[in-house]
Write an enzyme that holds these catalytic residues in place. Structure first.
Site, mmCIF file in Angstrom:
data_model
loop_
_atom_site.group_PDB
_atom_site.id
_atom_site.type_symbol
_atom_site.label_atom_id
_atom_site.label_comp_id
_atom_site.label_asym_id
_atom_site.label_seq_id
_atom_site.Cartn_x
_atom_site.Cartn_y
_atom_site.Cartn_z
ATOM 1 N N LYS A 262 6.342 10.570 30.849
ATOM 2 C CA LYS A 262 7.631 10.539 30.136
ATOM 3 C C LYS A 262 8.687 9.794 30.947
ATOM 4 C CE LYS A 262 6.966 14.825 27.536
ATOM 5 N NZ LYS A 262 7.384 16.214 27.371
ATOM 6 N N ASP B 212 2.031 14.625 32.621
ATOM 7 C CA ASP B 212 2.737 14.393 31.380
ATOM 8 C C ASP B 212 4.213 14.010 31.615
ATOM 9 O OD1 ASP B 212 2.565 14.780 28.522
ATOM 10 O OD2 ASP B 212 3.940 16.475 28.855
#
Ligand code: ASP
Ligand code: MG
Length: 792
Positions: free
Chosen positions: A654, A650
């Protein structure tokens, strides 16, 4: 002309106003209250009588058995008479005689079509006159064939002079009585019955008004008049109270069913006012045609679901044919030049006889094009709407947009299935100039619910601020959707979703919005759905905007990412994804601002995960890492499967999103990722993983100890930097000095550090809560505001 003649009015009632005893009573009461004894009345046949008579005629003609139909007709008339009159005997006797006569005519039907079909009006005028007499309004039924003389079978031309004389003579014997006259019928010199065409009673009404010197005609019907659009299809349609005769004629030409071209003809020279009004609400507002000029701005939208288009070569022969069209009773809906051709549009009803005419002109080579409908706009100032027409319709078909010769109407030819929707949109654009913005929520999970609350609180304020209607028009869950273009009441969304949502497969998302009538559609992707993120380019290509908290598209392969950006640009659609990194923290705004002002970003680093921030702010090796992790899980700080946090995937996504925002070109695989989940635990079920979480402890503990020896701490870091033009990007656990800004982070906060040419020694730091439903929902709401601002 005497004063009383000048004030003479004529009242016309159609078949549906006389369909049953209640209707008859309503009409009779209306005449008692709304007419003068000297006023004239014209009626159609009751209910569907004319249709039945035509059917009867056709059965007889083909030698079929018509006894049952005849009996039904007799029963219907008998019932009307018996229900309405206290003393029905004389009318029943007359009816019996006439039915016997009718049977006679049916035996040689081919010679008697008009006589047969004319019966309906004879019956209805007689019954209404009798009913009026019963109510004390002295009345007489008049058969129009006693005065109305015409010539020509197909479109009879009335001999006005003779008819006026006849009418005057006849009326002398009925002074003081209300004359209830048959519509639809007249006779020729030889006394043969002629018909004035289907729905011809309106024409009878205006014609007889003209002959009698009446100054006003009231067509009492089941609608209150002419509306700005068909009120059955468009609820916002409003009554048009005044129309000039020219506008009414144009309205008839473009196919509006309320008034027929012929009906308006007798009004022309005599300045007779024509009112179309509701017999159900006789005292409410109505439409008046003819006395005054129309107002600019009283626009009428008219849609015809189906027309036939004909392309004829543009030559003299065609021109001749076009000149003759009115003589033959054709008033094309569209007539214009189109790429070396003449384009004619006709109603489906007119098409067959028009083709007969075309065939008679053998030399004319023509082609026919079906599956199109017509949308027209009528207004004295219609040319002002040309731009709007282009905007709404130019893409719909390759046919031209046509301004009528008289400058009163604009028409667009569109595919049949788009007619209703586009008519609605046109009407809406004209009558409610504020934009309609629809918001669709994709993914009704935690953040979605939170956003719904936020939106509910702010909706009204937003609408006021932007002068637009902004409503939630869809909630799309994983396999079902609630879609309502008129707006979903947010306070009851859950209930409504349970009750009314329909199954919707993800691949059908776009087709569910194919016919949406809104000016702007904004889709909020609050899901983590791969398939959805794969359709972004398609969504944007429809001109819809996207706001995403979903990170998948922003961190997808470069080719896909570029395609999405290009689709947005090409279709003037917005894609905002500020909520996908750092929730509400203005990290992307900061990056954009720096890049736009000419700065160069050299490094972005930070702790991009609230979960990992919390874990490492609390971890000091006094308690095993796994027990801290399970505590975080039970507090809802981690994902349901904590490996989604520990894997670092994740954070990798980002970082990629931010790097791209900073103008760098790279792929996810260019970012080196060190997961905290050992391979042995990676493929287990969630429960199995939780059961074996202690296996994480020795690694984390030794990393912590090693760092502590150097007076450092460990943090899960994401970072890219430009070193000598090369991008170095990685995500993983790192040691750092205990006074480093990342070390002293409040548990759960995110931190972003940006080093640029200008922020070199003293980098820009943004920090604060970077995850959680409230802040993410707020970030989505902030993106929504930006998008609305941009599209309004
Ligand atoms: N009764 C005739 C018809 O149905 C005329 C009319 O109603 O206007 O066509
Ligand atoms: Mg953000």
């Amino acid at each position: 002309m005497t004063a009383s003649q000048q004030l003479l009015a004529l009242h016309k009632f159609g078949g549906s106003s006389l369909a049953d005893p209640t209707c008859y009573r309503r009409v009779a009461d209306l005449l008692v209250s709304h007419s003068q004894p000297a006023d004239l009345v014209v009626v159609s046949a009751a209910g569907k009588t004319t249709n039945k008579l035509i059917e009867l005629y056709q059965l007889a003609l083909s030698g079929a058995d018509y006894a049952l139909l005849l009996q039904q007709l007799a029963q219907y008339q008998t019932n009307l008479i018996e229900q309405l009159l206290h003393q029905p005997t004389s009318l029943l006797e007359l009816l019996t005689q006439e039915l016997a006569e009718l049977e006679q005519w049916l035996t040689s039907a081919s010679n008697n079509r008009s006589l047969i079909v004319a019966c309906g009006e004879v019956w209805s005028s007689r019954l209404l006159a009798a009913l009026l007499n019963q109510l004390g309004q002295v009345s007489v039924a008049i058969d129009a064939r006693d005065f109305l003389v015409a010539q020509g079978e197909v479109t009879p031309i009335v001999d006005e002079k003779r008819s006026i004389e006849n009418l005057h003579q006849l009326s002398e014997s009925f002074i003081g009585q209300q004359r209830v006259i048959t519509g639809f019928i007249c006779r020729d010199e030889g006394g043969n019955t002629l018909l004035l065409g289907r729905n011809g009673s309106d024409y009878s009404a205006t014609l007889i008004a003209k002959l009698a010197g009446a100054s006003e005609v009231n067509i009492w019907t089941d609608v209150a008049g002419v509306f700005s659009a068909d009120p059955n299809l468009i609820h916002e349609a409003c009554l048009i109270e005044e129309l000039s005769l020219a506008e009414a004629e144009e309205l008839a030409r473009i196919g509006n069913p309320v008034l027929h071209h012929r009906t308006l003809q007798p009004l022309a020279q005599d300045k007779i006012a024509l009112r179309v009004r509701s017999s159900f609400e006789p005292d409410s507002a109505y439409t008046e045609i003819g006395k005054r000029l129309g107002h600019v701005g009283d626009c009428i939208v008219n849609g015809i679901a189906n027309i036939e288009l004909y392309l004829l070569p543009d030559n003299e022969k065609t021109q001749q044919l076009i000149h003759q069209l009115p003589q033959h009773g054709f008033f094309p809906l569209v007539a214009t030049r189109h790429v070396n051709h003449i384009l004619l549009g006709l109603t489906l009803e007119a098409a067959p006889s028009f083709e007969v005419l075309l065939k008679q002109h053998r030399a004319i080579a023509w082609s026919k094009h079906s599956e199109f409908g017509l949308i027209s706009l009528l207004d004295a100032g219609v040319s002002w709407y040309r731009k709007l027409f282009n905007k709404l319709f130019a893409k719909e078909s390759s046919w031209p947009i046509v301004l009528s010769d008289n400058g009163l109407s604009l028409s667009a030819i569109v595919p049949v299935k788009r007619v209703n929707l586009l008519a609605y949109m046109l009407h809406h654009r004209i009558y409610s100039p504020s934009k309609r913005i629809g918001v669709v929520l994709l993914g009704a999970g935690n953040i979605g619910r939170c956003w719904l609350n936020l939106f509910q609180q702010q909706q009204e304020k937003l609408e006021q601020r932007f002068g637009a209607s902004i409503s939630l028009v869809g909630i799309v869950g994983s396999s079902a959707a609630l879609i309502d273009f008129s707006g979903i009441a947010i306070s009851q969304w859950q209930q409504q979703f349970e009750q009314y949502s329909q199954p919707l497969a993800k691949q059908d998302l776009l087709s569910a919005f194919e016919n949406q009538p809104l000016d702007e559609l904004i889709m909020l992707d609050l899901s983590a759905d791969q398939m959805l993120s794969d359709t972004y380019a398609q969504i944007l290509s429809c001109g819809y905007h996207i706001i995403s908290a979903n990170k998948l598209a922003g961190s997808s392969a470069s080719a896909n990412y570029t395609a999405i950006k290009e689709a947005a640009l090409a279709n003037n659609a917005k894609w905002a994804y500020n909520a996908s990194v750092g929730a509400g923290l203005p990290i992307q705004y900061a990056i954009n601002d720096l890049v736009n002002s000419g700065d160069e970003i050299q490094e972005i680093s930070g702790v991009f995960s609230g979960t990992l921030s919390w874990l490492f702010a609390h971890y000091d090796d006094s308690e095993p890492f796994s027990s801290l992790l399970l505590r975080a899980l039970s507090l809802g700080i981690t994902e349901p499967d904590p490996r989604d946090d520990l894997s670092g995937k994740d954070k990798q996504r980002k970082l990629l999103i931010l790097a791209r925002e900073a103008g760098l070109e790279l792929e996810l695989t260019d970012i080196q990722l060190t997961s905290m989940v050992p391979d042995a635990l990676a493929l287990l079920s969630t429960d199995e993983f939780i059961g074996r979480a202690a296996e994480l402890d020795p690694v984390i503990s030794s990393l912590y100890q090693a760092a502590a020896k150097e007076n450092k701490v460990i943090r899960y870091l994401a970072k890219f930097e430009l070193i000598a033009g090369k991008i170095i990007a990685k995500v993983g656990l790192e040691q750092m000095a205990s006074d480093h800004p990342f070390a002293a982070l409040t548990p759960s906060d995110n931190v972003f550090l940006i080093k640029t040419k200008w922020y070199q020694d003293n980098p820009l730091i943004i920090r604060g809560p970077g995850a959680g439903r409230e802040v993410t929902a707020a970030a989505v709401q902030s993106d929504l505001l930006q998008v609305i601002k941009a599209v309004i």
